[in-house]
Motif scaffolding. Structure first.
Motif, PDB file in Angstrom:
ATOM      1  N   GLY A 143       0.912  -1.114  -0.016  1.00 14.07           N
ATOM      2  CA  GLY A 143       0.196  -0.094  -0.118  1.00 14.07           C
ATOM      3  C   GLY A 143       0.784   1.426  -0.303  1.00 14.07           C
ATOM      4  N   ARG A 144       2.248   1.241  -0.158  1.00 17.80           N
ATOM      5  CA  ARG A 144       3.135   2.248  -0.319  1.00 17.80           C
ATOM      6  C   ARG A 144       3.794   2.342  -1.202  1.00 17.80           C
ATOM      7  N   TRP A 145       4.214   3.455  -1.927  1.00 24.53           N
ATOM      8  CA  TRP A 145       5.003   3.675  -2.915  1.00 24.53           C
ATOM      9  C   TRP A 145       6.479   3.542  -2.478  1.00 24.53           C
ATOM     10  N   GLU A 146       7.400   2.575  -3.030  1.00 23.14           N
ATOM     11  CA  GLU A 146       8.614   2.541  -2.646  1.00 23.14           C
ATOM     12  C   GLU A 146       9.557   3.682  -2.829  1.00 23.14           C
ATOM     13  N   ARG A 147      10.351   4.090  -1.825  1.00 24.22           N
ATOM     14  CA  ARG A 147      11.106   5.326  -1.869  1.00 24.22           C
ATOM     15  C   ARG A 147      12.362   5.043  -1.070  1.00 24.22           C
ATOM     16  N   TYR A 148      13.173   6.203  -1.074  1.00 25.15           N
ATOM     17  CA  TYR A 148      14.495   6.167  -0.460  1.00 25.15           C
ATOM     18  C   TYR A 148      14.123   7.508   0.404  1.00 25.15           C
ATOM     19  N   ARG A 149      14.312   7.474   1.591  1.00 23.76           N
ATOM     20  CA  ARG A 149      14.341   8.670   2.384  1.00 23.76           C
ATOM     21  C   ARG A 149      15.162   9.168   3.327  1.00 23.76           C
ATOM     22  N   TYR A 207      14.279   1.069  -7.941  1.00 25.52           N
ATOM     23  CA  TYR A 207      13.068   1.759  -8.120  1.00 25.52           C
ATOM     24  C   TYR A 207      13.624   2.994  -9.078  1.00 25.52           C
ATOM     25  N   ALA A 208      14.703   3.596  -8.949  1.00 26.11           N
ATOM     26  CA  ALA A 208      14.909   4.725  -9.828  1.00 26.11           C
ATOM     27  C   ALA A 208      15.002   4.454 -11.227  1.00 26.11           C
ATOM     28  N   PRO A 209      14.826   5.571 -12.335  1.00 27.15           N
ATOM     29  CA  PRO A 209      14.762   5.164 -13.665  1.00 27.15           C
ATOM     30  C   PRO A 209      16.343   4.838 -13.951  1.00 27.15           C
ATOM     31  N   SER A 210      16.421   4.000 -14.929  1.00 31.59           N
ATOM     32  CA  SER A 210      17.818   3.125 -15.517  1.00 31.59           C
ATOM     33  C   SER A 210      18.768   4.015 -15.672  1.00 31.59           C
ATOM     34  N   HIS A 211      18.593   5.402 -16.277  1.00 29.93           N
ATOM     35  CA  HIS A 211      19.728   6.215 -16.543  1.00 29.93           C
ATOM     36  C   HIS A 211      20.343   7.148 -15.226  1.00 29.93           C
TER      37      HIS A 211
END
Length: 181
Positions: free
Chosen positions: A17-23, A162-166
């Motif tokens: 239920g949560r978007w994955e992120r780094y914080r 989770y981040a874009p590949s570039h």
């Protein structure tokens, strides 16, 4: 449950239920704690007053207001975050399309880490970007975070997943820059 995607960062991933992120957050100061508890007490008092004056259920007000109060204090504490929307430096949101790499620098004082972002050529600094540049940080957009709250290996793991590949992550020190590993 996690959604599988073909390319790293192609779509935001959702789990539990949560978007994955780094914080990375700033420490929760005594002033912040007092303001949070003051807000909660104020909402409870308002709920009691509305319950008495309007013969309304006070629990509705409490249940409706508490998530907004807690979310506002969590947003105030966020120093750096990347998620589906992009990279956030304090209150400044930089979209993924403008970010080419993250730069991590640890000044000689050892008490803090600097996390910055290099932008693609032609990208304009977002409105509200701080103009003060730390000499230890080569990136134009950056934030200072407590060293104890920053974990480079966790940032790398989340970015790969989770981040874009570039997006690249580099570590900058007085001897130069090197890819983070």
């Amino acid at each position: 449950m996690s959604h599988a995607s073909g390319a790293s960062g192609a779509r935001p991933t959702r789990r539990s239920g949560r978007w994955e992120r780094y914080r990375v957050t700033h420490p929760f100061s005594a002033r912040d704690q007092a303001a949070l508890w003051g807000s909660i007490v104020g909402v409870v008092a308002l709920a009691a007053l509305l319950g008495w004056a309007l013969d309304m259920k006070g629990g509705v007000v409490i249940v409706a207001a508490l998530p907004f109060i807690i979310a506002s204090f969590e947003n105030r504490r966020t120093a750096f975050q990347f998620d589906a929307a992009g990279a956030r430096f304090g209150t400044l949101l930089v979209p993924w399309a403008d970010v080419t790499e993250f730069v991590v620098a640890t000044p000689a004082d050892g008490q803090r880490a600097l996390i910055g972002a290099r932008l693609r050529p032609g990208a304009v600094l977002p409105a509200g970007a701080a103009t003060a540049q730390d000499p230890a940080m080569p990136a134009p957009v950056h934030v200072s975070v407590p060293r104890a709250k920053f974990d480079l290996s966790k940032m790398l793991h989340k970015a790969r997943k989770y981040a874009p590949s570039h997006i690249r992550i580099v570590v900058s020190d007085p001897s130069g820059e090197r890819p983070a590993s």
